[in-house]
Design an enzyme around this catalytic site. Structure first.
Site, PDB file in Angstrom:
ATOM      1  N   CYS A 112       0.846  -1.225   0.155  1.00  0.00           N
ATOM      2  CA  CYS A 112      -0.035   0.163  -0.021  1.00  0.00           C
ATOM      3  C   CYS A 112       0.763   1.308  -0.012  1.00  0.00           C
ATOM      4  O   CYS A 112       2.266   1.369   0.333  1.00  0.00           O
ATOM      5  CB  CYS A 112      -0.860  -0.038   1.219  1.00  0.00           C
ATOM      6  SG  CYS A 112      -2.429   1.148   1.016  1.00  0.00           S
TER       7      CYS A 112
ATOM      8  N   ASP B   1      -6.428  -3.316  11.258  1.00  0.00           N
ATOM      9  CA  ASP B   1      -5.313  -2.468  11.343  1.00  0.00           C
ATOM     10  C   ASP B   1      -5.227  -1.841  12.824  1.00  0.00           C
ATOM     11  O   ASP B   1      -6.189  -2.029  13.551  1.00  0.00           O
ATOM     12  CB  ASP B   1      -5.447  -1.393  10.288  1.00  0.00           C
ATOM     13  CG  ASP B   1      -4.334  -0.572  10.206  1.00  0.00           C
ATOM     14  OD1 ASP B   1      -3.044  -0.895  10.714  1.00  0.00           O
ATOM     15  OD2 ASP B   1      -4.221   0.809   9.849  1.00  0.00           O
TER      16      ASP B   1
HETATM   17  O1  LIG Z   1      -0.716   5.042   4.596  1.00  0.00           O
HETATM   18  C1  LIG Z   1      -1.165   5.800   5.116  1.00  0.00           C
HETATM   19  O2  LIG Z   1      -0.783   7.046   5.189  1.00  0.00           O
HETATM   20  C2  LIG Z   1      -2.668   5.887   5.583  1.00  0.00           C
HETATM   21  C3  LIG Z   1      -3.305   7.060   5.788  1.00  0.00           C
HETATM   22  C4  LIG Z   1      -4.716   6.709   6.302  1.00  0.00           C
HETATM   23  C5  LIG Z   1      -5.165   5.580   6.619  1.00  0.00           C
HETATM   24  C6  LIG Z   1      -4.511   4.292   6.349  1.00  0.00           C
HETATM   25  C7  LIG Z   1      -2.934   4.436   5.709  1.00  0.00           C
HETATM   26  N1  LIG Z   1      -2.381   3.353   5.537  1.00  0.00           N
HETATM   27  C8  LIG Z   1      -2.731   1.954   5.788  1.00  0.00           C
HETATM   28  O3  LIG Z   1      -2.633   1.698   7.010  1.00  0.00           O
HETATM   29  C9  LIG Z   1      -2.445   0.050   7.173  1.00  0.00           C
HETATM   30  C10 LIG Z   1      -1.150   0.043   8.000  1.00  0.00           C
HETATM   31  O4  LIG Z   1       0.058   0.497   7.509  1.00  0.00           O
HETATM   32  P1  LIG Z   1       1.472   0.451   8.084  1.00  0.00           P
HETATM   33  O5  LIG Z   1       2.046  -0.904   7.485  1.00  0.00           O
HETATM   34  O6  LIG Z   1       1.393   0.373   9.685  1.00  0.00           O
HETATM   35  O7  LIG Z   1       2.266   1.729   7.500  1.00  0.00           O
HETATM   36  C11 LIG Z   1      -2.386  -0.266   5.891  1.00  0.00           C
HETATM   37  O8  LIG Z   1      -3.161  -0.641   5.483  1.00  0.00           O
HETATM   38  C12 LIG Z   1      -1.807   0.983   5.274  1.00  0.00           C
HETATM   39  O9  LIG Z   1      -2.393   0.853   3.829  1.00  0.00           O
END
Ligand SMILES: O=C(O)c1ccccc1N[C@@H]1O[C@H](COP(=O)(O)O)[C@@H](O)[C@H]1O
Length: 273
Positions: free
Chosen positions: A8, A131
């Site tokens: 992502c 998450d």
């Molecule tokens: O990536 C971002 O900035 C974000 C912004 C707002 C909502 C979700 C976001 N990211 C998503 O969060 C999870 C966990 O991310 P991480 O691997 O802990 O960095 C994942 O689904 C991201 O796509």
């Protein structure tokens, strides 16, 4: 059944290519201005074209209104919408109907009580993403590299595909899969060398580490199915394997209602008939 791997927060053609060439099933694009991964509509159009039919394209939004969603859908042409805000069940239904796209609802997890809302969402969403709950002072609800206690999901009986995210990286992804038995994993910060800056080698390493867990195992990896009216178009992905026949049997819950939290009980029993 193969594990779904989602990378992502991709924002350049180069890192998108690394994810696609390394076998990512899903590629995620963030549309949330406070995020260091936020994409302009112009870039989204270009990356969307580039990724077409090579993986499932995921548009990540946070409490977006209809006009914003319409613009994103027009330029990116996503296969699925990831709703990562405080969208209600009714709003999910509304979005599905208006945009004729499947939705993946992100559920913020810290304790078992956070699963209380799960049955309502699972009745409408096509996929759930668990998450880590963001700290109160955070400027965004995800993408923070924060890990949650995966044991909260240990005995989950969810008859819907689900993925986990939150602070995953090449070192911990195998353990996250082992504990949660998730059918998919999602990473953003864990494949970056600085916030918003993806690292090619970290992406390759993450996908390798996640795939290494998919070798034949005596325990079923479950949680994936695709039998909603609005399929995410995942059939288009050369990597995904999401046919209804791939559904596996859930585990029997063992936690007490107290341990699980009031509403979590229903989720652990199974939320749909
Ligand atoms: O990536 C971002 O900035 C974000 C912004 C707002 C909502 C979700 C976001 N990211 C998503 O969060 C999870 C966990 O991310 P991480 O691997 O802990 O960095 C994942 O689904 C991201 O796509």
């Amino acid at each position: 059944m193969s594990l779904i791997v989602k990378i992502c927060g991709l924002s350049t053609r180069e890192t998108l290519d690394v994810a696609l060439d390394s076998g990512a099933d899903m590629v995620g694009f963030v549309f949330f201005p406070p995020s260091p991964r936020h994409l302009s509509l112009e870039t989204a159009r270009e990356l969307g074209k580039h990724a077409k039919r090579r993986a499932t394209k995921v548009a990540l939004t946070v409490d977006a209104d209809d006009a914003t969603l319409a613009n994103i859908v027009e330029v990116l042409q996503p296969d699925i919408l990831q709703l990562h805000g405080r969208e209600t069940v009714a709003r999910l239904r509304d979005i599905k109907q208006k945009f004729a796209l499947p939705v993946m609802k992100a559920i913020a997890v810290e304790t078992p009580a956070d699963l209380a809302a799960l049955p309502g969402y699972a009745a409408v969403a096509d996929r759930i993403l668990f998450d880590a709950r963001a700290p109160k002072e955070a400027t965004r609800p995800g993408g923070l590299g924060t890990v949650f206690d995966w044991h909260v999901l240990e005995n989950l009986d969810l008859k819907l595909p689900f993925m986990v995210s939150g602070g995953l990286n090449a070192e911990n992804v195998a353990e996250a899969i082992r504990v949660t038995r998730a059918g998919g994993v999602d990473v953003s910060s864990g494949v970056e060398r600085a916030p918003g800056v993806k690292d090619a080698e970290m992406i390759r390493e993450f996908i390798r580490a996640a795939r290494a867990t998919s070798s034949p195992s005596p325990l079923p990896v479950y949680g994936e199915r695709s039998d909603r009216s609005c399929d995410p178009g995942e059939g288009e992905s050369p990597h995904s394997s999401l046919s209804p026949s791939s559904r596996k049997q859930p585990l029997t819950p063992t936690l007490s209602p107290q341990e699980r939290g009031e509403g979590a009980e229903a989720a652990l029993r199974g939320n749909k008939s």
